[in-house]
Write a protein that holds these residues in place. Structure first.
Motif, PDB file in Angstrom:
ATOM      1  N   ARG A 104       0.839  -1.211   0.000  1.00  0.00           N
ATOM      2  CA  ARG A 104       0.000   0.000   0.000  1.00  0.00           C
ATOM      3  C   ARG A 104       0.861   1.243   0.000  1.00  0.00           C
ATOM      4  N   VAL A 105       0.283   2.313  -0.524  1.00  0.00           N
ATOM      5  CA  VAL A 105       0.915   3.626  -0.465  1.00  0.00           C
ATOM      6  C   VAL A 105      -0.116   4.573   0.109  1.00  0.00           C
ATOM      7  N   GLY A 106       0.220   5.182   1.214  1.00  0.00           N
ATOM      8  CA  GLY A 106      -0.656   6.144   1.876  1.00  0.00           C
ATOM      9  C   GLY A 106       0.235   7.099   2.641  1.00  0.00           C
ATOM     10  N   ASP A 107      -0.043   7.277   3.928  1.00  0.00           N
ATOM     11  CA  ASP A 107       0.851   8.084   4.749  1.00  0.00           C
ATOM     12  C   ASP A 107       2.226   7.434   4.822  1.00  0.00           C
ATOM     13  N   TYR A 108       2.259   6.106   4.705  1.00  0.00           N
ATOM     14  CA  TYR A 108       3.490   5.320   4.670  1.00  0.00           C
ATOM     15  C   TYR A 108       3.451   4.431   3.429  1.00  0.00           C
ATOM     16  N   VAL A 109       4.628   3.973   3.009  1.00  0.00           N
ATOM     17  CA  VAL A 109       4.713   2.946   1.985  1.00  0.00           C
ATOM     18  C   VAL A 109       4.865   1.636   2.751  1.00  0.00           C
ATOM     19  N   ILE A 110       3.937   0.717   2.561  1.00  0.00           N
ATOM     20  CA  ILE A 110       3.947  -0.542   3.293  1.00  0.00           C
ATOM     21  C   ILE A 110       4.303  -1.665   2.325  1.00  0.00           C
ATOM     22  N   LEU A 111       5.320  -2.440   2.713  1.00  0.00           N
ATOM     23  CA  LEU A 111       5.810  -3.523   1.869  1.00  0.00           C
ATOM     24  C   LEU A 111       5.155  -4.848   2.214  1.00  0.00           C
ATOM     25  N   LYS A 112       5.197  -5.778   1.262  1.00  0.00           N
ATOM     26  CA  LYS A 112       4.700  -7.140   1.476  1.00  0.00           C
ATOM     27  C   LYS A 112       5.798  -8.043   2.029  1.00  0.00           C
ATOM     28  N   ILE A 113       7.009  -7.541   2.144  1.00  0.00           N
ATOM     29  CA  ILE A 113       8.153  -8.336   2.559  1.00  0.00           C
ATOM     30  C   ILE A 113       8.760  -7.773   3.839  1.00  0.00           C
ATOM     31  N   ALA A 114       9.576  -8.589   4.508  1.00  0.00           N
ATOM     32  CA  ALA A 114      10.297  -8.147   5.701  1.00  0.00           C
ATOM     33  C   ALA A 114      11.541  -7.367   5.276  1.00  0.00           C
ATOM     34  N   ALA A 115      12.070  -6.586   6.198  1.00  0.00           N
ATOM     35  CA  ALA A 115      13.223  -5.741   5.900  1.00  0.00           C
ATOM     36  C   ALA A 115      14.412  -6.547   5.391  1.00  0.00           C
ATOM     37  N   ASP A 116      14.647  -7.730   5.965  1.00  0.00           N
ATOM     38  CA  ASP A 116      15.810  -8.520   5.554  1.00  0.00           C
ATOM     39  C   ASP A 116      15.634  -9.167   4.179  1.00  0.00           C
ATOM     40  N   GLU A 117      14.450  -9.076   3.597  1.00  0.00           N
ATOM     41  CA  GLU A 117      14.210  -9.614   2.258  1.00  0.00           C
ATOM     42  C   GLU A 117      14.428  -8.567   1.169  1.00  0.00           C
ATOM     43  N   ALA A 118      14.578  -7.308   1.558  1.00  0.00           N
ATOM     44  CA  ALA A 118      14.780  -6.245   0.577  1.00  0.00           C
ATOM     45  C   ALA A 118      16.179  -6.372  -0.011  1.00  0.00           C
ATOM     46  N   GLU A 119      16.279  -6.190  -1.302  1.00  0.00           N
ATOM     47  CA  GLU A 119      17.549  -6.341  -2.010  1.00  0.00           C
ATOM     48  C   GLU A 119      18.384  -5.076  -1.843  1.00  0.00           C
ATOM     49  N   GLU A 120      19.597  -5.243  -1.324  1.00  0.00           N
ATOM     50  CA  GLU A 120      20.472  -4.083  -1.156  1.00  0.00           C
ATOM     51  C   GLU A 120      20.944  -3.615  -2.526  1.00  0.00           C
ATOM     52  N   ALA A 121      20.869  -2.319  -2.753  1.00  0.00           N
ATOM     53  CA  ALA A 121      21.250  -1.749  -4.041  1.00  0.00           C
ATOM     54  C   ALA A 121      22.761  -1.741  -4.172  1.00  0.00           C
ATOM     55  N   PRO A 122      23.264  -2.011  -5.373  1.00  0.00           N
ATOM     56  CA  PRO A 122      24.717  -1.905  -5.570  1.00  0.00           C
ATOM     57  C   PRO A 122      25.135  -0.452  -5.443  1.00  0.00           C
ATOM     58  N   GLU A 123      26.355  -0.252  -4.940  1.00  0.00           N
ATOM     59  CA  GLU A 123      26.828   1.123  -4.803  1.00  0.00           C
ATOM     60  C   GLU A 123      26.991   1.719  -6.185  1.00  0.00           C
ATOM     61  N   GLU A 124      26.551   2.971  -6.289  1.00  0.00           N
ATOM     62  CA  GLU A 124      26.617   3.634  -7.597  1.00  0.00           C
ATOM     63  C   GLU A 124      28.063   4.003  -7.908  1.00  0.00           C
ATOM     64  N   GLU A 125      28.427   3.796  -9.164  1.00  0.00           N
ATOM     65  CA  GLU A 125      29.749   4.177  -9.598  1.00  0.00           C
ATOM     66  C   GLU A 125      29.769   5.672  -9.808  1.00  0.00           C
ATOM     67  N   SER A 126      30.918   6.286  -9.524  1.00  0.00           N
ATOM     68  CA  SER A 126      31.005   7.722  -9.747  1.00  0.00           C
ATOM     69  C   SER A 126      30.962   7.985 -11.238  1.00  0.00           C
ATOM     70  N   LYS A 127      30.182   8.931 -11.617  1.00  0.00           N
ATOM     71  CA  LYS A 127      29.999   9.237 -13.033  1.00  0.00           C
ATOM     72  C   LYS A 127      30.791  10.494 -13.355  1.00  0.00           C
ATOM     73  N   GLU A 128      31.848  10.303 -14.121  1.00  0.00           N
ATOM     74  CA  GLU A 128      32.673  11.437 -14.513  1.00  0.00           C
ATOM     75  C   GLU A 128      32.393  11.770 -15.967  1.00  0.00           C
ATOM     76  N   VAL A 129      32.368  13.036 -16.245  1.00  0.00           N
ATOM     77  CA  VAL A 129      32.154  13.493 -17.609  1.00  0.00           C
ATOM     78  C   VAL A 129      33.517  13.630 -18.271  1.00  0.00           C
TER      79      VAL A 129
END
Length: 88
Positions: A60-85
């Motif tokens: 659900r999305v309301g005052d809070y975003v409520i997930l169907k999964i537990a916190a330990d099931e969330a996939e950790e995002a890979p660290e973003e690489e520094s973007k140099e121009v």
């Protein structure tokens, strides 16, 4: 709902434990839908952790975003690489 209203919203897992806040969204431009949300945890800590959660795991999305999964099931995002121009 506007994107600005969605960003910064607290995220709760299926056990009603706060795991962070919405920091960004990943969109599918071809379908015009939100694919996943990026959740940031530990704003005040030295190392900020981010998680990617697909919209299929959002209950659900309301005052809070409520997930169907537990916190330990969330996939950790890979660290973003520094973007140099490269100079032209």
């Amino acid at each position: 709902m506007k994107v600005t209203e969605f960003l910064g919203r607290k995220v709760l897992d299926k056990n009603a434990m706060e795991i962070g806040k919405v920091s960004d969204l990943e969109l599918d431009p071809e379908k015009g839908v939100v694919d996943s949300i990026i959740i940031s945890k530990g704003e005040l800590s030295l190392k900020q952790r981010t998680f990617i959660v697909g919209m299929d795991n959002v209950s659900r999305v309301g005052d809070y975003v409520i997930l169907k999964i537990a916190a330990d099931e969330a996939e950790e995002a890979p660290e973003e690489e520094s973007k140099e121009v490269a100079p032209e």
